[in-house]
Design a protein around this motif. Structure first.
Motif, PDB file in Angstrom:
ATOM      1  N   LEU A  78       0.835  -1.198   0.000  1.00  0.00           N
ATOM      2  CA  LEU A  78       0.000   0.000   0.000  1.00  0.00           C
ATOM      3  C   LEU A  78       0.868   1.245   0.000  1.00  0.00           C
ATOM      4  O   LEU A  78       1.754   1.395   0.840  1.00  0.00           O
ATOM      5  N   THR A  79       0.617   2.139  -0.953  1.00  0.00           N
ATOM      6  CA  THR A  79       1.268   3.446  -0.944  1.00  0.00           C
ATOM      7  C   THR A  79       0.188   4.506  -0.794  1.00  0.00           C
ATOM      8  O   THR A  79      -0.904   4.378  -1.344  1.00  0.00           O
ATOM      9  N   VAL A  80       0.504   5.548  -0.027  1.00  0.00           N
ATOM     10  CA  VAL A  80      -0.424   6.656   0.209  1.00  0.00           C
ATOM     11  C   VAL A  80       0.347   7.956   0.085  1.00  0.00           C
ATOM     12  O   VAL A  80       1.444   8.095   0.634  1.00  0.00           O
ATOM     13  N   ASN A  81      -0.240   8.919  -0.646  1.00  0.00           N
ATOM     14  CA  ASN A  81       0.375  10.240  -0.806  1.00  0.00           C
ATOM     15  C   ASN A  81      -0.680  11.320  -0.608  1.00  0.00           C
ATOM     16  O   ASN A  81      -1.821  11.174  -1.056  1.00  0.00           O
ATOM     17  N   THR A 101       3.803   7.382   2.070  1.00  0.00           N
ATOM     18  CA  THR A 101       4.089   6.119   2.741  1.00  0.00           C
ATOM     19  C   THR A 101       4.080   4.973   1.735  1.00  0.00           C
ATOM     20  O   THR A 101       3.397   5.035   0.712  1.00  0.00           O
ATOM     21  N   ASP A 102       4.828   3.940   2.042  1.00  0.00           N
ATOM     22  CA  ASP A 102       4.856   2.725   1.214  1.00  0.00           C
ATOM     23  C   ASP A 102       5.135   1.573   2.163  1.00  0.00           C
ATOM     24  O   ASP A 102       6.229   1.469   2.711  1.00  0.00           O
ATOM     25  N   MET A 103       4.121   0.729   2.381  1.00  0.00           N
ATOM     26  CA  MET A 103       4.264  -0.349   3.355  1.00  0.00           C
ATOM     27  C   MET A 103       3.731  -1.652   2.795  1.00  0.00           C
ATOM     28  O   MET A 103       2.716  -1.671   2.098  1.00  0.00           O
ATOM     29  N   CYS A 104       4.415  -2.730   3.109  1.00  0.00           N
ATOM     30  CA  CYS A 104       3.969  -4.067   2.714  1.00  0.00           C
ATOM     31  C   CYS A 104       3.379  -4.768   3.934  1.00  0.00           C
ATOM     32  O   CYS A 104       3.920  -4.662   5.044  1.00  0.00           O
ATOM     33  N   PHE A 105       2.257  -5.438   3.716  1.00  0.00           N
ATOM     34  CA  PHE A 105       1.569  -6.135   4.795  1.00  0.00           C
ATOM     35  C   PHE A 105       1.372  -7.603   4.426  1.00  0.00           C
ATOM     36  O   PHE A 105       0.957  -7.904   3.305  1.00  0.00           O
ATOM     37  N   GLU A 106       1.635  -8.479   5.386  1.00  0.00           N
ATOM     38  CA  GLU A 106       1.216  -9.863   5.220  1.00  0.00           C
ATOM     39  C   GLU A 106      -0.219  -9.967   5.720  1.00  0.00           C
ATOM     40  O   GLU A 106      -0.552  -9.461   6.797  1.00  0.00           O
ATOM     41  N   ASP A 141      -4.707   4.675   9.192  1.00  0.00           N
ATOM     42  CA  ASP A 141      -3.639   4.249  10.094  1.00  0.00           C
ATOM     43  C   ASP A 141      -2.271   4.663   9.565  1.00  0.00           C
ATOM     44  O   ASP A 141      -1.422   5.162  10.319  1.00  0.00           O
ATOM     45  N   GLU A 142      -2.057   4.445   8.275  1.00  0.00           N
ATOM     46  CA  GLU A 142      -0.753   4.749   7.688  1.00  0.00           C
ATOM     47  C   GLU A 142      -0.472   6.247   7.683  1.00  0.00           C
ATOM     48  O   GLU A 142       0.656   6.679   7.913  1.00  0.00           O
ATOM     49  N   VAL A 143      -1.499   7.058   7.424  1.00  0.00           N
ATOM     50  CA  VAL A 143      -1.312   8.518   7.453  1.00  0.00           C
ATOM     51  C   VAL A 143      -0.973   8.964   8.866  1.00  0.00           C
ATOM     52  O   VAL A 143      -0.059   9.775   9.079  1.00  0.00           O
ATOM     53  N   LEU A 144      -1.686   8.442   9.864  1.00  0.00           N
ATOM     54  CA  LEU A 144      -1.416   8.822  11.251  1.00  0.00           C
ATOM     55  C   LEU A 144       0.006   8.445  11.661  1.00  0.00           C
ATOM     56  O   LEU A 144       0.696   9.215  12.345  1.00  0.00           O
ATOM     57  N   LEU A 145       0.461   7.268  11.239  1.00  0.00           N
ATOM     58  CA  LEU A 145       1.819   6.837  11.578  1.00  0.00           C
ATOM     59  C   LEU A 145       2.881   7.707  10.900  1.00  0.00           C
ATOM     60  O   LEU A 145       4.008   7.816  11.390  1.00  0.00           O
ATOM     61  N   ALA A 146       2.507   8.324   9.784  1.00  0.00           N
ATOM     62  CA  ALA A 146       3.459   9.150   9.039  1.00  0.00           C
ATOM     63  C   ALA A 146       3.554  10.575   9.573  1.00  0.00           C
ATOM     64  O   ALA A 146       4.455  11.327   9.188  1.00  0.00           O
ATOM     65  N   LEU A 147       2.623  10.955  10.459  1.00  0.00           N
ATOM     66  CA  LEU A 147       2.653  12.324  10.992  1.00  0.00           C
ATOM     67  C   LEU A 147       3.858  12.504  11.913  1.00  0.00           C
ATOM     68  O   LEU A 147       4.203  11.604  12.681  1.00  0.00           O
TER      69      LEU A 147
END
Length: 198
Positions: A78-81, A101-106, A141-147
């Motif tokens: 997942l990538t988010v911009n 963000t760019d994260m891989c999830f199992e 979640d990913e946006v919050l972690l990137a703050l």
């Protein structure tokens, strides 16, 4: 080839097994926890800011003992911009914080599997999938972690007078003029005067 998905009810298992690819946008107004983090004096257009995302699913097989089928592991990348309007802790003004963000999830089937997954790979996180997976929650979640922990401009346009340090921002502290000290007699001079009287 990208495919249309319902980001609020995605069959994440099927998406991964099919090697799915999807892309889209989500408005900040649809992410309530992001709105809660947005600066109170952000532009009125802040809820209309969009986060673009892309999602890719894939499968990796892990060799098992001879005579048994290989174990399949499902993954999504997942990538988010986008950007979030935050309060600068240095100048107290607002600014747009870029998010990338760019994260891989199992993807696993249960909380028990997630708890049992090894945590030694910082590049891969573990999520519990479902046939009606809410992708927007994962994006949030990913946006919050990137703050940033301490949001601030790279270089502040101005520095609030109560926060001027001379180290950050462009403003330099004004040199303090020490108040004129009152002339007081030296205690040693007073002692010397006592000695001369004897």
């Amino acid at each position: 080839m990208t495919q249309p998905i319902d980001p609020r009810a995605l069959d994440l298992f099927a998406f991964c097994r099919a090697g799915g690819e999807a892309a889209g946008e989500v408005a900040a107004r649809d992410l309530p926890r992001i709105i809660a983090e947005t600066a109170a004096h952000a532009p009125v257009s802040a809820p209309d800011e969009v986060f673009s995302y892309s999602l890719t699913g894939f499968v990796e097989e892990e060799a098992s003992e001879p005579g048994t089928p290989a174990t399949q592991h499902l993954y999504v990348d997942l990538t988010v911009n986008g950007l979030v309007w935050l309060d600068c802790q240095r100048c107290l003004g607002i600014y747009a914080q870029p998010i990338a963000t760019d994260m891989c999830f199992e993807v696993v089937a249960s909380e028990e599997e997630a708890d049992a997954a090894p945590m030694d790979d910082d590049e891969i996180d573990v999520i519990v999938g479902s046939r009606r997976f809410d992708l927007l929650t994962l994006i949030e979640d990913e946006v919050l972690l990137a703050l940033p922990v301490a949001p601030k401009h790279d270089v502040c346009p101005t520095v609030h007078e109560s926060l001027v340090t001379g180290v950050d921002g462009q403003a330099e502290p004004e040199a303090e003029v020490p108040p004129e000290e009152e002339k007081r007699p030296s205690p040693f001079a007073a002692l010397a005067g006592l000695k001369t009287k004897h």
